[in-house]
Design a protein around this motif. Structure first.
Motif, short mmCIF file in Angstrom:
data_model
loop_
_atom_site.label_atom_id
_atom_site.label_comp_id
_atom_site.label_asym_id
_atom_site.label_seq_id
_atom_site.Cartn_x
_atom_site.Cartn_y
_atom_site.Cartn_z
N GLU A 54 1.11 -0.86 -0.20
CA GLU A 54 -0.06 -0.11 -0.38
C GLU A 54 1.29 1.42 0.19
N ILE A 55 1.83 1.00 1.23
CA ILE A 55 2.91 2.50 0.93
C ILE A 55 3.48 3.41 -0.56
N ASP A 56 4.26 1.29 -1.02
CA ASP A 56 4.37 1.36 -2.21
C ASP A 56 3.76 2.62 -3.57
N PHE A 57 2.42 1.46 -3.24
CA PHE A 57 1.73 2.21 -4.54
C PHE A 57 1.34 3.85 -4.08
N TYR A 58 0.64 4.35 -2.91
CA TYR A 58 0.29 5.36 -2.96
C TYR A 58 1.06 6.17 -2.74
N THR A 59 2.70 5.92 -1.93
CA THR A 59 3.83 6.84 -2.57
C THR A 59 3.68 8.08 -3.34
N PRO A 60 3.76 7.79 -4.72
CA PRO A 60 3.55 8.70 -5.83
C PRO A 60 2.28 10.60 -5.72
N LEU A 61 1.43 9.04 -4.50
CA LEU A 61 0.65 10.49 -4.58
C LEU A 61 0.63 11.80 -2.92
N LYS A 62 2.02 10.62 -2.30
CA LYS A 62 1.23 11.52 -0.73
C LYS A 62 2.00 12.79 -0.29
N GLU A 63 1.67 14.04 -1.95
CA GLU A 63 1.54 15.35 -1.96
C GLU A 63 0.05 15.81 -1.62
N GLN A 64 -0.67 14.51 -1.37
CA GLN A 64 -2.43 15.27 -1.36
C GLN A 64 -2.25 14.23 0.20
N PRO A 65 -2.96 15.30 1.56
CA PRO A 65 -3.30 14.94 3.32
C PRO A 65 -3.40 14.39 3.27
N GLU A 66 -4.68 14.07 2.36
CA GLU A 66 -5.24 12.20 2.86
C GLU A 66 -4.33 10.99 2.47
N VAL A 67 -3.68 10.68 1.38
CA VAL A 67 -3.08 10.04 1.63
C VAL A 67 -1.56 9.56 2.23
N GLN A 68 -1.10 11.33 2.70
CA GLN A 68 0.04 10.96 3.79
C GLN A 68 -0.48 10.09 4.52
N ALA A 69 -1.40 10.96 5.09
CA ALA A 69 -2.12 9.96 6.52
C ALA A 69 -2.06 9.35 6.84
N TYR A 70 -2.78 8.15 5.74
CA TYR A 70 -2.47 6.91 4.78
C TYR A 70 -1.77 6.58 4.77
N ILE A 71 -0.35 6.93 4.08
CA ILE A 71 0.96 6.54 4.31
C ILE A 71 1.37 6.13 6.09
N ASN A 72 1.02 7.15 6.09
CA ASN A 72 1.38 7.23 7.33
C ASN A 72 1.43 5.81 8.92
N LYS A 73 -0.35 6.26 8.32
CA LYS A 73 -0.41 4.70 9.53
C LYS A 73 -0.62 3.52 9.25
N CYS A 74 -0.45 3.46 7.79
CA CYS A 74 -0.03 2.49 7.16
C CYS A 74 1.34 2.31 7.81
N ALA A 75 2.53 3.12 7.88
CA ALA A 75 4.08 2.67 8.45
C ALA A 75 4.14 2.33 10.09
N ASN A 76 3.14 2.88 10.64
CA ASN A 76 3.15 2.61 12.18
C ASN A 76 2.57 1.60 12.53
N ILE A 77 1.48 0.52 11.72
CA ILE A 77 0.99 -0.54 11.95
C ILE A 77 2.13 -1.05 11.62
N ILE A 78 3.11 -0.93 10.91
CA ILE A 78 3.97 -1.59 10.13
C ILE A 78 5.43 -2.21 11.76
N LYS A 79 4.88 -0.91 12.30
CA LYS A 79 6.50 -0.57 13.55
C LYS A 79 6.43 -1.20 14.60
N LYS A 80 4.52 -1.30 15.06
CA LYS A 80 3.95 -1.35 16.02
C LYS A 80 3.72 -3.54 15.59
N ASN A 81 3.69 -3.76 14.15
CA ASN A 81 3.44 -5.81 14.49
C ASN A 81 4.87 -6.01 14.17
#
Length: 155
Positions: A106-133
């Motif tokens: 998901e992070i790889d797929f959405y990284t090109p769109l990270k300029e959009q605040p909603e997408v950046q928030a999603y990427i951050n949420k995914c990254a936080n779940i990965i770190k916790k896991n």
């Protein structure tokens, strides 16, 4: 080991295979509903935040299905309560590793769109779940007595 422990009905009751099968059927129904809703949202140009929230739910349901399918198969082959406990821990471990894989995609797929605040928030949420896991994986490996090396994401 007692002779009664070797009988399948004992283990089916002991590890809740019937309940797990019911949970698996419900998870499949939810996944199908999420997929339909996701198609609808995408076709109707819904806000990206709604689509991303639903994608995260869909991933969670997919992971649940994978965990339950393997868990049921493995539990049917268990020959002791200790083996059941080990299988339970390994199922959780595999689920955490699979979720890391899916969220990384998901992070790889959405990284090109990270300029959009909603997408950046999603990427951050995914990254936080990965770190916790990753932290949970290390703790679980210690608990299960598995050598703590780099997480093997290739299931």
């Amino acid at each position: 080991m007692h002779e009664e422990e070797l009988k399948q009905p004992f283990f089916a009751a002991q590890c809740g295979i019937v309940k797990q099968k019911e949970d698996l059927d419900k998870a499949r129904e939810r996944l199908e509903a999420y997929e339909k809703e996701l198609r609808y949202l995408e076709e109707n140009n819904s806000p990206i935040s709604e689509i991303l929230d639903l994608r995260l739910k869909k991933i969670g349901e997919y992971i649940m299905i994978c965990e339950l399918e393997q868990y049921i198969i493995d539990m049917k082959q268990a020959t002791s309560v200790d083996m059941q406990k080990q299988i339970y821990g390994l199922a959780i471990l595999q689920g955490l590793e699979l979720e890391i894989q899916e969220l990384s995609k998901e992070i790889d797929f959405y990284t090109p769109l990270k300029e959009q605040p909603e997408v950046q928030a999603y990427i951050n949420k995914c990254a936080n779940i990965i770190k916790k896991n990753k932290n949970n994986i290390e703790a679980l490996k210690t608990q299960l007595g598995i050598p703590s090396e780099e997480t093997n994401l290739a299931l």
